[in-house]
Scaffold this motif. Structure first.
Motif, PDB file in Angstrom:
ATOM      1  N   VAL A  42       0.625  -1.122   0.104  1.00  0.00           N
ATOM      2  CA  VAL A  42       0.036  -0.127   0.065  1.00  0.00           C
ATOM      3  C   VAL A  42       0.822   1.294  -0.004  1.00  0.00           C
ATOM      4  O   VAL A  42       0.424   2.205  -0.798  1.00  0.00           O
ATOM      5  N   ASP A  43       1.664   0.989   0.894  1.00  0.00           N
ATOM      6  CA  ASP A  43       2.966   2.369   0.944  1.00  0.00           C
ATOM      7  C   ASP A  43       3.557   2.604  -0.881  1.00  0.00           C
ATOM      8  O   ASP A  43       3.371   3.696  -0.959  1.00  0.00           O
ATOM      9  N   GLN A  44       3.910   1.526  -1.438  1.00  0.00           N
ATOM     10  CA  GLN A  44       4.363   1.720  -2.676  1.00  0.00           C
ATOM     11  C   GLN A  44       3.427   2.085  -3.823  1.00  0.00           C
ATOM     12  O   GLN A  44       3.443   3.175  -4.471  1.00  0.00           O
ATOM     13  N   ILE A  45       2.068   1.495  -3.831  1.00  0.00           N
ATOM     14  CA  ILE A  45       1.024   1.985  -4.583  1.00  0.00           C
ATOM     15  C   ILE A  45       0.549   3.397  -4.379  1.00  0.00           C
ATOM     16  O   ILE A  45       0.351   4.223  -5.198  1.00  0.00           O
ATOM     17  N   THR A  46       0.382   3.623  -3.144  1.00  0.00           N
ATOM     18  CA  THR A  46      -0.078   5.195  -2.653  1.00  0.00           C
ATOM     19  C   THR A  46       0.786   6.228  -3.049  1.00  0.00           C
ATOM     20  O   THR A  46       0.486   7.393  -3.270  1.00  0.00           O
ATOM     21  N   LYS A  47       2.158   6.067  -3.342  1.00  0.00           N
ATOM     22  CA  LYS A  47       3.111   7.134  -3.774  1.00  0.00           C
ATOM     23  C   LYS A  47       2.482   7.540  -5.154  1.00  0.00           C
ATOM     24  O   LYS A  47       2.749   8.547  -5.822  1.00  0.00           O
ATOM     25  N   GLU A  48       2.245   6.488  -5.938  1.00  0.00           N
ATOM     26  CA  GLU A  48       1.898   6.522  -7.368  1.00  0.00           C
ATOM     27  C   GLU A  48       0.321   7.005  -7.463  1.00  0.00           C
ATOM     28  O   GLU A  48      -0.057   7.971  -8.316  1.00  0.00           O
ATOM     29  N   PHE A  49      -0.586   6.221  -6.814  1.00  0.00           N
ATOM     30  CA  PHE A  49      -1.920   6.523  -6.806  1.00  0.00           C
ATOM     31  C   PHE A  49      -2.385   6.940  -5.372  1.00  0.00           C
ATOM     32  O   PHE A  49      -2.849   6.010  -4.501  1.00  0.00           O
ATOM     33  N   PRO A  50      -2.357   8.391  -5.029  1.00  0.00           N
ATOM     34  CA  PRO A  50      -2.819   8.639  -3.561  1.00  0.00           C
ATOM     35  C   PRO A  50      -4.255   8.459  -3.286  1.00  0.00           C
ATOM     36  O   PRO A  50      -4.353   8.374  -2.229  1.00  0.00           O
ATOM     37  N   VAL A  51      -5.070   8.310  -4.450  1.00  0.00           N
ATOM     38  CA  VAL A  51      -6.530   8.008  -3.950  1.00  0.00           C
ATOM     39  C   VAL A  51      -6.783   6.548  -4.607  1.00  0.00           C
ATOM     40  O   VAL A  51      -6.594   6.087  -5.564  1.00  0.00           O
TER      41      VAL A  51
END
Ligand code: NAD
Length: 248
Positions: free
Chosen positions: A75-84
């Motif tokens: 989730v940390d990795q994903i939310t860097k690129e997709f904050p929502v």
């Protein structure tokens, strides 16, 4: 009509079966699809290539849903690129069937870890993001077996019943922040997993279902689209039975 246009979904365990069906349907409906896989990198690449287009991003991440830290890192990795993140679908699951008399402790623990603890891991990991944005739809994959029980599947039934209790509690905890949490309880869905079964046994199952057929991954995916979309914005804490009338 692209019902999920502009939304972003995380789906666990989407390289085959129901998860793959959900990934395809979501991409068709305009959602970015960020899916996890446990081992098959080639298959993940194939899905990325097949489903990505000019409107949506489809991306696979190697991540073990039963591992707490893996889920946090994901989730940390994903939310860097997709904050929502609009949607989380906890789909990953396994079976290790046996009668209680023959079931090993490891068979019980593994099924609980991958089917139930994974739902805690991923929900916990995404919670902060959804609380901050003040919306989200979480969809957890249970089973008719979690509602009815099944001889030879006590571990699986316990994990799938646990998902229902967990989801109702999360619906109560997070409802005031406009985060919804619902469950789908599929009946008998014909996937790669069931292809290896004896055709006669499969036909008997089909005959026992009021709608006289096994379900398709798309039957589950379409229900996910509804639960993920704003069309179900007043629905939370519910278990939706998608089983051709099997429990009727
Ligand atoms: P499947 O075995 O085809 O797919 C399960 C997916 O989960 C696979 O892609 C697998 O790689 C992935 N997975 C397994 N362990 C994982 C882990 N630790 N981390 C990340 N991914 C992992 O099964 P399916 O039939 O598509 O089932 C999908 C979900 O629906 C499961 O939760 C299953 O229990 C549930 N379900 C299936 C049926 C059915 O009839 N097929 C019925 C009721 C419920």
């Amino acid at each position: 009509m692209k019902i999920l246009k502009g939304k972003t979904a995380i789906i666990t365990g989407a390289t085959r079966g129901i998860g793959r069906g959900i990934a395809k349907t979501f991409a068709d409906h305009g959602a970015n699809v960020l899916f996890t896989f446990s081992s098959s990198s080639d298959l993940a690449k194939e899905i990325e290539n097949e489903l990505s287009n000019n409107d949506v991003v489809v991306k696979g991440f190697k991540s073990d849903a039963s591992n707490y830290q893996d889920c946090q890192n994901l989730v940390d990795q994903i939310t860097k690129e997709f904050p929502v993140i609009d949607i989380l679908i906890n789909n990953a699951g396994i079976t290790r069937d046996n009668l209680l008399m023959r079931m090993q402790e490891e068979d019980f623990d593994k099924v609980i870890e991958i089917n139930l603890k994974s739902v805690f891991n991923m929900t916990k990991a995404i919670q902060r993001t959804m609380l901050k944005q003040r919306f989200g739809s979480i969809i957890n994959m249970s089973s008719v077996v979690g509602v009815k029980g099944n001889a030879g599947q006590s571990n699986y039934a316990a994990s799938k019943a646990g998902i229902i209790g967990f989801s109702k509690s999360i619906a109560l905890e997070l409802g005031s922040r406009n985060i919804r949490c619902n469950v789908i309880a599929p009946g008998f869905i014909e996937t790669e997993m069931t292809e290896v079964l004896d055709e006669k046994v499969v036909q008997e199952w089909r005959d026992s279902i009021p709608l006289k057929r096994g379900g398709k991954p798309s039957d589950i995916a379409d229900t996910c689209v509804w639960l993920a979309s704003d069309m179900s914005s007043y629905v939370t804490g519910q278990t939706i039975h998608v089983n051709g009338g099997l429990l009727t």
